[in-house]
Structure formats: C-alpha cells, structure tokens
Write a protein that holds these residues in place. Structure first.
Motif, PDB file in Angstrom:
ATOM      1  N   ALA A  10       0.805  -1.217   0.000  1.00 32.27           N
ATOM      2  CA  ALA A  10       0.000   0.000   0.000  1.00 32.27           C
ATOM      3  C   ALA A  10       0.837   1.266   0.000  1.00 32.27           C
ATOM      4  O   ALA A  10       0.322   2.358  -0.257  1.00 32.27           O
ATOM      5  N   ARG A  11       2.147   1.158   0.292  1.00 31.45           N
ATOM      6  CA  ARG A  11       3.004   2.338   0.266  1.00 31.45           C
ATOM      7  C   ARG A  11       3.317   2.777  -1.161  1.00 31.45           C
ATOM      8  O   ARG A  11       3.851   3.873  -1.373  1.00 31.45           O
ATOM      9  N   ILE A  12       2.987   1.936  -2.130  1.00 34.37           N
ATOM     10  CA  ILE A  12       3.197   2.267  -3.538  1.00 34.37           C
ATOM     11  C   ILE A  12       1.877   2.773  -4.101  1.00 34.37           C
ATOM     12  O   ILE A  12       0.890   2.038  -4.147  1.00 34.37           O
ATOM     13  N   ARG A  13       1.827   4.030  -4.501  1.00 32.69           N
ATOM     14  CA  ARG A  13       0.610   4.601  -5.059  1.00 32.69           C
ATOM     15  C   ARG A  13       0.980   5.712  -6.037  1.00 32.69           C
ATOM     16  O   ARG A  13       2.098   6.238  -5.994  1.00 32.69           O
ATOM     17  N   PRO A  14       0.078   6.070  -6.936  1.00 35.68           N
ATOM     18  CA  PRO A  14       0.395   7.102  -7.920  1.00 35.68           C
ATOM     19  C   PRO A  14       0.761   8.427  -7.264  1.00 35.68           C
ATOM     20  O   PRO A  14       0.126   8.866  -6.309  1.00 35.68           O
ATOM     21  N   ASP A  15       1.818   9.053  -7.792  1.00 39.77           N
ATOM     22  CA  ASP A  15       2.290  10.335  -7.289  1.00 39.77           C
ATOM     23  C   ASP A  15       2.397  11.320  -8.452  1.00 39.77           C
ATOM     24  O   ASP A  15       1.908  11.056  -9.555  1.00 39.77           O
ATOM     25  N   ALA A  16       3.044  12.470  -8.204  1.00 42.94           N
ATOM     26  CA  ALA A  16       3.147  13.487  -9.245  1.00 42.94           C
ATOM     27  C   ALA A  16       3.875  12.970 -10.483  1.00 42.94           C
ATOM     28  O   ALA A  16       3.483  13.284 -11.613  1.00 42.94           O
ATOM     29  N   ALA A  17       4.911  12.157 -10.277  1.00 44.76           N
ATOM     30  CA  ALA A  17       5.633  11.601 -11.425  1.00 44.76           C
ATOM     31  C   ALA A  17       4.723  10.704 -12.252  1.00 44.76           C
ATOM     32  O   ALA A  17       4.810  10.663 -13.485  1.00 44.76           O
ATOM     33  N   ALA A  18       3.839   9.954 -11.578  1.00 46.18           N
ATOM     34  CA  ALA A  18       2.897   9.091 -12.294  1.00 46.18           C
ATOM     35  C   ALA A  18       1.928   9.927 -13.126  1.00 46.18           C
ATOM     36  O   ALA A  18       1.614   9.581 -14.279  1.00 46.18           O
ATOM     37  N   GLY A  19       1.439  11.036 -12.552  1.00 47.47           N
ATOM     38  CA  GLY A  19       0.537  11.896 -13.298  1.00 47.47           C
ATOM     39  C   GLY A  19       1.199  12.482 -14.536  1.00 47.47           C
ATOM     40  O   GLY A  19       0.598  12.534 -15.618  1.00 47.47           O
ATOM     41  N   ALA A  20       2.453  12.914 -14.397  1.00 45.57           N
ATOM     42  CA  ALA A  20       3.185  13.461 -15.544  1.00 45.57           C
ATOM     43  C   ALA A  20       3.423  12.389 -16.600  1.00 45.57           C
ATOM     44  O   ALA A  20       3.328  12.655 -17.804  1.00 45.57           O
ATOM     45  N   ALA A  21       3.720  11.172 -16.161  1.00 44.48           N
ATOM     46  CA  ALA A  21       3.945  10.070 -17.106  1.00 44.48           C
ATOM     47  C   ALA A  21       2.681   9.745 -17.888  1.00 44.48           C
ATOM     48  O   ALA A  21       2.735   9.433 -19.090  1.00 44.48           O
ATOM     49  N   ALA A  22       1.528   9.792 -17.225  1.00 46.66           N
ATOM     50  CA  ALA A  22       0.266   9.553 -17.924  1.00 46.66           C
ATOM     51  C   ALA A  22       0.039  10.619 -18.992  1.00 46.66           C
ATOM     52  O   ALA A  22      -0.422  10.320 -20.107  1.00 46.66           O
ATOM     53  N   CYS A  23       0.371  11.879 -18.674  1.00 46.07           N
ATOM     54  CA  CYS A  23       0.245  12.955 -19.666  1.00 46.07           C
ATOM     55  C   CYS A  23       1.166  12.717 -20.861  1.00 46.07           C
ATOM     56  O   CYS A  23       0.766  12.901 -22.024  1.00 46.07           O
ATOM     57  N   ALA A  24       2.397  12.319 -20.579  1.00 48.14           N
ATOM     58  CA  ALA A  24       3.362  12.078 -21.658  1.00 48.14           C
ATOM     59  C   ALA A  24       2.914  10.948 -22.574  1.00 48.14           C
ATOM     60  O   ALA A  24       3.268  10.917 -23.756  1.00 48.14           O
ATOM     61  N   ALA A  25       2.121  10.014 -22.033  1.00 45.48           N
ATOM     62  CA  ALA A  25       1.655   8.877 -22.822  1.00 45.48           C
ATOM     63  C   ALA A  25       0.343   9.161 -23.543  1.00 45.48           C
ATOM     64  O   ALA A  25      -0.121   8.332 -24.335  1.00 45.48           O
ATOM     65  N   ALA A  26      -0.267  10.321 -23.296  1.00 45.89           N
ATOM     66  CA  ALA A  26      -1.590  10.609 -23.840  1.00 45.89           C
ATOM     67  C   ALA A  26      -1.552  10.765 -25.354  1.00 45.89           C
ATOM     68  O   ALA A  26      -0.607  11.316 -25.925  1.00 45.89           O
ATOM     69  N   SER A  27      -2.612  10.280 -26.009  1.00 49.23           N
ATOM     70  CA  SER A  27      -2.708  10.369 -27.463  1.00 49.23           C
ATOM     71  C   SER A  27      -4.165  10.221 -27.883  1.00 49.23           C
ATOM     72  O   SER A  27      -5.050   9.983 -27.056  1.00 49.23           O
ATOM     73  N   ARG A  28      -4.399  10.330 -29.191  1.00 57.33           N
ATOM     74  CA  ARG A  28      -5.726  10.118 -29.766  1.00 57.33           C
ATOM     75  C   ARG A  28      -5.934   8.669 -30.172  1.00 57.33           C
ATOM     76  O   ARG A  28      -6.969   8.336 -30.765  1.00 57.33           O
ATOM     77  N   ALA A  29      -4.987   7.786 -29.848  1.00 55.20           N
ATOM     78  CA  ALA A  29      -5.107   6.373 -30.206  1.00 55.20           C
ATOM     79  C   ALA A  29      -6.282   5.736 -29.477  1.00 55.20           C
ATOM     80  O   ALA A  29      -6.742   6.254 -28.449  1.00 55.20           O
ATOM     81  N   PRO A  30      -6.791   4.596 -29.980  1.00 60.26           N
ATOM     82  CA  PRO A  30      -7.844   3.893 -29.247  1.00 60.26           C
ATOM     83  C   PRO A  30      -7.407   3.631 -27.809  1.00 60.26           C
ATOM     84  O   PRO A  30      -6.248   3.283 -27.555  1.00 60.26           O
TER      85      PRO A  30
END
Length: 337
Positions: A120-140
C-alpha cells in the motif's frame, strides 16, 4: 452517421486525448484525459465516500468555466498527488488558465481505493501523473488492467475471497455528427451486469469460488454482507462530447451518466463507494440541423457509461497477488463463435 464511433472509445471525441500510467511494482496506476484547448466541465458525485479534487469549481454558478484535464487515479486519497504532476506537465507545455502572473492548469480529479492489493506504500504520485500525460494520445484507449483500472476489483460484498478483477473501459457513440464517449474505471462493491442481456458479467462468487450468487438477490434473501470500510470501493469516470454545452448542461450530462452506472452495477452508489463522473465538452462539433439536443445527448451519455463499465470488466485479466486470486470475467464467459 449513427452508431459506434470509429474506435468506439473516448478518443473519438475531437480534442480529447487519453494516457495511462501503470505502476509495474504493484497493481495501481492513473489515467489522464487531456483537453489541451480547454473544455467546459461538469461533475456529479453519487457515492457516499468520494475522494475528489476541484469539484466545487465545476458548479455552474462558479467562475472558472474551462478544464484542461481530468485525472482518474488509484491509491485512494494518496492518488490525488498525481494531479500535481498533471498540472506541472500542462504548465510546461503552455496549457492553463492565464492569470497574469502565471498560467494555471485546471485539473479536477477523483480516486478509487486499491490499497488492499500489494504494498500500500506504492501509489500514484506526481511523477505518475506526468507520465500519464506524456503517454496521452488520440489512439484507441487501452482497456482492462491499465492505468486507474490496474488495481480495480468488483463484487466485494461478501469479501475479497469471492471478488473479481475490475478494470477500465471505454465506449463512444456518434449521432448527427456529435460524439459522446465515456471512460470508466470500475472498482465497484456491487456486481457488474450487461444491461442489454441482463446477465451478470462479473459478480460475487459462491463460497466454493465458482459461479455467481447475484449479490442483490443474495442480500434480499437475507445473506449478510461482510463488514465493509467506507471508501474502499468506487467507480470513477469521464464523459466527453464535442457538443457545444454550457456548465449547467455539462453537469446535467454528468448526472444522467450515473444512470449508466445504475444499469450496469448492482448495487451502486453505496455507502462504501465514491462514485463520481466528470464531463468534458470540447465544442468541436459543427452545428448541424440534425445534431442531437440535450435529451438525446443524455441518452447517449447513459448508454456509453453503461457500455464502458461492462467493457472495463470484460477487458480485465485475472490477477493473483499476496495469495489472493481475482478471476476475470473472461474466465467465466463462454467463448463467442
């Protein structure tokens, strides 16, 4: 054109991108929905135990009218930290509300509880949010055990030993040149049912681990639920459309989107769920005489939410963690010919 849009997912909506971050260290993650040019936002919270950010801002009477992203995250309240990373990524890309001294990205967020799986000590943080943005696209949109759906589980009324794997799913519809799509991370206390067939897709299993007991019927027959901590469930999602809406209309679309959850999750909106749906209206669809009005848009919103919820569990795959086995819907369904 009437029917499913080209990818049958949220990215069919013009101006919308989706990105996932899935943490390889345990089943958790986050998902971001980007509207780089800004979108009119709305929200409706129906569950009794929500974990959210910036929902008051979306009230129709409040000042700010533009949203730049919505974050869906695992990690319970800790997962709200990931929104800071989304803000910093947007700021670095020149996206946000111009306030003179700075540019402030508007990023509402909601979280679900997945701390019971792994460390439970592993959870999404600011780096995870930025990584999700970097992976964002119009792909399915990728679906199942990814992003905010990585640690999602369902059908937990009678304990985790009888639960199943949840996930994240998406769907879209186009009518009269207007598209409405949904993205749903399903981590419900209740069962998931296909509203078209009435059949359970993922449900609380029998004491021997096989078959479905049908939670609603079992409760009404007198079988008691196990003690459940508030806030340890929750289904969260985003409805997006390229229709031109104001804030009041966006809120209405979020409200009726919960009808789709009610069709596909049973029971839903419980004291332990923080069910929350956001709306993003990009306004990119051209004005046409045959474009749907609000009544049809509301029907479309409820429909795509229901479909996305069912797909979240159908796309999920079984998981074993810490000696707990969580089967997936695909383990129970007869292969289609």
């Amino acid at each position: 054109m009437t029917g499913p849009a080209p990818t049958d997912s949220l990215t069919d909506v013009a101006g919308i991108e989706v990105g996932h971050f899935t943490d390889p260290r345990r089943p958790t993650g986050c998902t971001v929905v980007l509207a780089r040019e800004g979108a009119v936002g709305g929200v409706d919270v129906r569950g009794a135990a929500p974990g959210t950010r910036e929902t008051d801002l979306l009230e129709p009477g409040n000042t700010v009218g533009v949203v730049h992203a919505v974050l869906l995250s695992g990690g319970s309240a800790y997962g709200l930290d990931a929104a800071g990373g989304v803000m910093r990524w947007l700021e670095a890309h020149g996206i946000g509300l111009e306030v003179g001294a700075a540019r402030v990205p508007i990023v509402p967020a909601a979280v679900l509880f997945d701390l019971g799986l792994g460390d439970a000590r592993i959870r999404p943080d600011a780096a995870a949010g930025a990584a999700a943005c970097a992976a964002a696209s119009r792909a399915p949109v990728a679906q199942g055990n990814v992003g905010a759906g990585a640690g999602a589980t369902v059908a937990k009324m009678f304990g985790m030993a009888r639960a199943m794997k949840g996930g994240i799913g998406s769907a879209s519809i186009t009518i009269g040149g207007v598209t409405v799509g949904a993205l749903v991370a399903c981590n419900a206390l209740g069962d998931v049912r296909d509203p078209d067939s009435g059949q359970l897709v993922a449900g609380a299993r029998g004491a021997d681990g096989t078959g479905f007991v049908d939670t609603r019927r079992a409760l009404l027959a007198g079988e008691p639920p196990l003690p459940i901590l508030a806030g340890t469930q929750t289904t969260i999602g985003v409805i997006a459309t390229d229709a031109q809406l104001d804030k009041a209309q966006a809120r209405r679309l979020a409200q009726v989107g919960h009808d789709g959850l009610a069709r596909s999750i049973d029971p839903v909106h419980t004291l332990s769920d923080g069910d929350t749906l956001f709306v993003l209206a990009t306004g990119g669809a051209p004005r046409r005489s045959d474009a749907p009005g609000m009544t049809v848009l509301c029907v479309m919103a409820a429909e795509v939410v229901a479909r996305a919820t069912v797909r979240a569990v159908r796309a999920a795959r079984s998981l074993e963690v810490g000696g707990l086995w969580l089967p997936a819907a695909s383990d129970f369904e007869v292969p289609r010919r």
